[in-house]
Design a protein around this motif. Sequence first.
Motif, short mmCIF file in Angstrom:
data_model
loop_
_atom_site.label_atom_id
_atom_site.label_comp_id
_atom_site.label_asym_id
_atom_site.label_seq_id
_atom_site.Cartn_x
_atom_site.Cartn_y
_atom_site.Cartn_z
N ALA A 160 0.86 -1.19 0.00
CA ALA A 160 0.00 0.00 0.00
C ALA A 160 0.89 1.23 0.00
O ALA A 160 1.74 1.39 0.88
CB ALA A 160 -0.90 0.00 1.23
N ARG A 161 0.69 2.12 -0.98
CA ARG A 161 1.53 3.31 -1.14
C ARG A 161 0.67 4.58 -1.05
O ARG A 161 0.36 5.21 -2.06
CB ARG A 161 2.23 3.27 -2.50
N PRO A 162 0.29 4.99 0.15
CA PRO A 162 -0.51 6.20 0.27
C PRO A 162 0.31 7.46 0.02
O PRO A 162 1.52 7.49 0.27
CB PRO A 162 -0.99 6.14 1.73
N PHE A 163 -0.36 8.49 -0.48
CA PHE A 163 0.33 9.75 -0.72
C PHE A 163 -0.62 10.92 -0.45
O PHE A 163 -1.84 10.75 -0.32
CB PHE A 163 0.89 9.82 -2.15
N LEU A 164 -0.04 12.11 -0.38
CA LEU A 164 -0.79 13.35 -0.18
C LEU A 164 -0.31 14.37 -1.19
O LEU A 164 0.69 14.17 -1.88
CB LEU A 164 -0.60 13.88 1.25
N GLY A 165 -1.03 15.49 -1.29
CA GLY A 165 -0.71 16.55 -2.24
C GLY A 165 -1.88 16.79 -3.17
O GLY A 165 -2.81 15.98 -3.26
N ASP A 166 -1.83 17.91 -3.89
CA ASP A 166 -2.95 18.26 -4.77
C ASP A 166 -2.55 18.45 -6.22
O ASP A 166 -3.37 18.83 -7.06
CB ASP A 166 -3.66 19.53 -4.26
N SER A 167 -1.27 18.20 -6.55
CA SER A 167 -0.83 18.32 -7.94
C SER A 167 0.45 17.51 -8.11
O SER A 167 1.09 17.10 -7.13
CB SER A 167 -0.56 19.78 -8.30
N ALA A 168 0.84 17.31 -9.38
CA ALA A 168 2.04 16.53 -9.65
C ALA A 168 3.27 17.14 -8.98
O ALA A 168 4.19 16.42 -8.59
CB ALA A 168 2.26 16.44 -11.16
N ALA A 169 3.27 18.46 -8.82
CA ALA A 169 4.42 19.13 -8.21
C ALA A 169 4.47 18.93 -6.70
O ALA A 169 5.54 19.09 -6.09
CB ALA A 169 4.38 20.62 -8.53
N SER A 170 3.34 18.57 -6.08
CA SER A 170 3.31 18.49 -4.61
C SER A 170 3.05 17.09 -4.06
O SER A 170 3.05 16.91 -2.85
CB SER A 170 2.25 19.45 -4.06
N PHE A 171 2.82 16.11 -4.95
CA PHE A 171 2.54 14.76 -4.45
C PHE A 171 3.74 14.23 -3.68
O PHE A 171 4.89 14.35 -4.10
CB PHE A 171 2.22 13.82 -5.60
#
Length: 365
Positions: free
Chosen positions: A185-196
Amino acid sequence: MKRALLIVLDSVGCGAAPDAADFGDAGADTLGHLFEREGLELPNLAKLGLLEVLDRGESPTLPGAAWARMREKSVGKDTTTGHWEIAGCVLEKPFDTFELFPQDLLDEIGGPFLGNVAASGTEILERLGEEHLKSGYPIVYTSADSVLQIAAHEERYGLKELYELCQRAREVLDQRGIRVGRVIARPFLGDSAASFKRTANRHDYSLMPPETVLNRLQAAGVETIGVGKISDIFAGSGISESHPTKSNADGMAVIERLWREKREQPHLIFANLVDFDMLYGHRRDPAGYAQCLREFDAWLGGFLPEVGEDFLLITADHGNDPYHQGTDHTREQVPLLTLNAPLELLNSEDFTQVARLIAARFGLD
């Protein structure tokens, strides 16, 4: 009361294995290249014999220090294969690997999914993260290792939902007899490709291992305490208690806390420090990798006086040379550094020497 501490420095290899070319890894040398090109010095690991292992001269070593170089016998170069062999289980048949997964398999797991490609974790988020936010579909991908990885946004998709999906994937693979080493499981955060950015809430769902030295220790009344992702790697088998961690620094703090508890029950503390591999090896960041090693070495310098007459082992599970092409693990030999070993150390043709040393420490055959 007998106790032992085993620390696996994830991916800290020490030179290409004799069969490295068969894995596309001729010339790989994680530690050797870092010493040569990053001006690396690790004085506290040197006290345990690291320079001798690397054939970089001699340095004063601590009384009771012993060292060796080990080659992996199992067919593979991934985390699960390396750790299982460290615990005494040699895999003569490699885990199953994929370039892409069959559509009927993905349909049975749940889906629909984005991706279904071989890619690095950072690259896949840049390519498909924004589409995931729009569609809500999780991202499935793999690598040269035997892994099925599923990435999803912790808030948009949900961490609990991601874990349940990965558990379902593990069950489907096992039911079909597909020997994939790990579902991750690879959870991530951010709102765009630049901030993921991937978070520390990763969770591995491993294939159930055969019996290892950990099961034998439990049967003999020895507590087995996993730190980091150890319990995940062994699917909980042979693990008495688990202490997940979010970073090397967190892992080192947990090791210190557990060591200072001085439990009356005989016990093994088995720790994995993953930042070398996850943050710097796969991302081919030699400067970051070297600094991570310096930080561990500095911590080790303060910890060594606490070992006393107890048994300490430091080793690795594979290589991940940050100067090598690609983003995958490298097929390498690994160092074995010890204090107060119960048996004579030998340069060995497999990693199972670690299991034999631990068994001897606790009076097992």
